[in-house]
Every structure is written in C-alpha cells, then in structure tokens.
Design a protein around this motif. Structure first.
Motif: not given
Ligand code: SF4
Ligand code: SF4
Length: 350
Positions: A207-215
């Motif tokens: 899932e790539t839609s939330n990568l910035p928040a995840l990082l």
C-alpha cells in the motif's frame, strides 16, 4: 501524435537497421548467467529480449558515472566536452522510462544542467514491454505502464510487436518503410489484453497511499536499527537505482594552471556523504543513512513533486549484498505486519 503499427518479429533486422541510422544502438545483452547490461549491438541476435532488469539502468547514458564538466588551459581558456553523439536506448521497460522522467525533471529544472540537456537531445528511446518477477513492484508505484517518455514503444504480442510511434523524431526516422504495418483491430485487442493480463502477474505489492505518514510515525521503529546493523554502506542500492542522482565534484588541477572539473556519482550511503567542516557528520551511522534514503525517495520527493522517486524496479533489492534492501518488506514491517516471507528466501525445491 502517437500512431500504432505492428512489426513482425521476422522484420526486426530491418527495424534495427533503421534505428542504426539514428545512432549507436544500446540494448540489454547477457553478461553472465543471471545478469544483463546495456551494450552496443549490431544485430537483433545480440539483444536479450527476455532481460528484465539490467545491472545499471539507462541513467548511465543520460548522466554518466564520471564525466568532465569542462577543462581549462594555463591561459584560462575553457573547453566544454562535446556530448552530441547520437545513440538509441533500446529495450527500456516502463519503470526505467519512469526513472528517466524523474532525471529529466531534476536536471532540466531551471536553470537546467546544460550537459544533460544537450546529451538528452541526441538520444532516441525505444521502450519495451516486460513481464514481472518476484522483485518487481512497479505496479504498486504506478509505473508499470507509461504514456510518454519514449520515442517508440514495443509491446510483445507473440510473433509481432505492437509499435507505438510517439514523437516526430521517431516518425521521421521511420517514414517510408514497408515493415511497420497499420495496426488492425485484432492487434489492438491483443495489445489491450497484454497490458490487462500483465497486471495480474505482480506478486510483490504494498500500500503506497500513506507512505509519508508511515515513515513519520515509524521513525523510531526498531526495524531501522536492525537494518542499519547489517548494512555495509556499500552504496550499491543508490548506484543501481534509476532515479538516484547525487554526485560529487572533483577538481583535477595541474601545476601549470591547467586542469579539469569532473562530476562523478556519489552515494548517500557512504560515511563521508554528509560530512562537513569541523569533522561533523549529520548522518554518521548506517541507520541514519538508510532511513534518510527511504525518506528521500518515499517522503521528501513526494512532498516536493507529488510523486515518489522509487519506480519499483527491484534493482536495489537484487543488488544488496547484505540482503536487507527489500523496500516492500521494510514498509510491510513498518506497518507492523510480519506475515510476509523474506523475498531473499530461496525458492523451495520441487
Ligand atoms: S529504490 Fe530500488 S526499487 Fe526503487 S527505483 Fe530505486 S533501485 Fe528501483
Ligand atoms: S546495497 Fe544494501 S548493504 Fe549496500 S548500502 Fe544499500 S542497503 Fe546497505
């Protein structure tokens, strides 16, 4: 202006001869049991059409590993290198074409890198379809197909290629030929079926839609420490990446006042990359450097350009000697899931 044709594979020699009228043709060629590299080719028999990823991406043609920016003599006269050798990059897959578009964005942004811009004018790009292996995750990065960034694109539909001619440069090269035939309805359908069916072949997904928040949220996750302890800081992941573009400048000065200024690829994974005066280092250990690389590709670029700079080619995963650079696996672990088998696990014997 895109126009579609079909090319019988029996006519590949003639197609290639036409490309050679533009310039030297570089295409994937087998260089060892398991690896391919872009090499100058004379005929279609030298091309490995089955090649999935080459060791280095096409960036080596746009932005060489080492190049002279300019040289100067003892009187101060400056000479710039000539970068007008025409060449054809043959067989670039959609992920690599997407990587080239990222480099274009970086190097042509005002004021623009004059060497890059000049070199780019003399390159003709022939894209080619491919089928994914277990390392490819371009489908998750939305770079598994591409609508621009090439002059010609070949889609393999069994005994023919479906040929898209996309630019005036390519149309001019292929005018007056009898081997590109207007694509009729059955071929257009075969083309659509190929790209539709290919989507189902991707097994490496995330899932790539939330990568910035995840990082941001997982900045202190113990995964980083685990990876950092294993990372060799070799820089392989950055050199093989189609979008990594960091460089260093080297001044080679002679005693008589002449010299040259050179640019060479650098890597944010090297210990000295973030070292500044006073022996201070902003990222002294591999944990910081790895985290920085992930953040740059999946967060910082997303913020600035609205797309990540990972195109999902899998090269970093394949070339990491420590077997830790599995981007999909790292993200899945940051999400707190541990249900994914290591991509480095050997295939089970039948
Ligand atoms: S980060 Fe890895 S998978 Fe992504 S584009 Fe670069 S080399 Fe390919
Ligand atoms: S290729 Fe692997 S070991 Fe080498 S710097 Fe990258 S993550 Fe570290």
């Amino acid at each position: 202006m895109e126009k579609s044709y079909v090319l019988s594979k029996e006519d590949l020699p003639r197609f290639l001869e036409r490309l050679k009228q533009f310039g030297t043709v570089f295409a994937p060629s087998k260089v060892s049991e398991q690896s391919y590299a872009f090499k100058a080719v004379e005929c279609e028999k030298e091309i490995s059409f089955e090649a999935l990823r080459t060791i280095l991406p096409p960036k080596k043609f746009l932005y060489p590993q080492r190049e002279t920016l300019f040289s100067y003599d003892e009187a101060g006269n400056i000479t710039e290198p000539e970068v007008n050798q025409p060449l054809v990059i043959f067989g670039a897959h959609p992920c690599d074409l997407s990587g080239m578009k990222v480099l274009d964005d970086i190097f042509t942004a005002p004021p623009g890198d004059s060497l890059y811009i000049e070199r780019r004018k003399h390159i003709l790009v022939v894209g080619q379809s491919c089928l994914p292996d277990k390392f490819c995750f371009c489908e998750s990065m939305r770079t598994d197909s591409i609508k621009d960034g090439y002059d010609i694109f070949l889609t393999d539909i069994e005994d023919h290629f479906f040929v898209e001619v996309a630019t005036p440069k390519a149309a001019e090269l292929f005018k007056d030929n009898d081997f590109l035939i207007q694509a009729s309805a059955p071929y257009k359908q075969a083309f659509k079926d190929f790209w539709h069916n290919r989507k189902e072949l991707f097994s490496n997904r995330f899932e790539t839609s939330n990568l910035p928040a995840l990082l941001d949220l997982e900045d202190g996750n113990s995964v980083w420490e685990e990876l950092g302890q294993k990372c060799l800081s070799c820089g392989n992941c950055t050199f093989v990446c189609p979008t990594c573009y960091c460089f260093d400048i080297v001044e080679i000065a002679n005693f008589n006042g002449s010299g040259q200024r050179e640019r060479e690829w650098d890597s944010c994974q090297f210990n000295g990359f973030a070292k500044v005066a006073g022996n201070n280092n902003f990222r002294p250990g591999p944990i910081d450097r790895l985290k920085f690389w992930y953040r740059h590709k999946l967060h910082g670029f997303q913020d600035a350009y609205e797309f990540p700079t990972c195109v999902g080619c899998g090269r970093c995963t394949v070339s990491c000697p420590a077997e830790i650079d599995d981007i999909v696996g790292v993200v899945v672990r940051l999400e707190g899931r541990d249900d994914r088998k290591s991509i480095y696990a050997k295939e089970e014997a039948l």
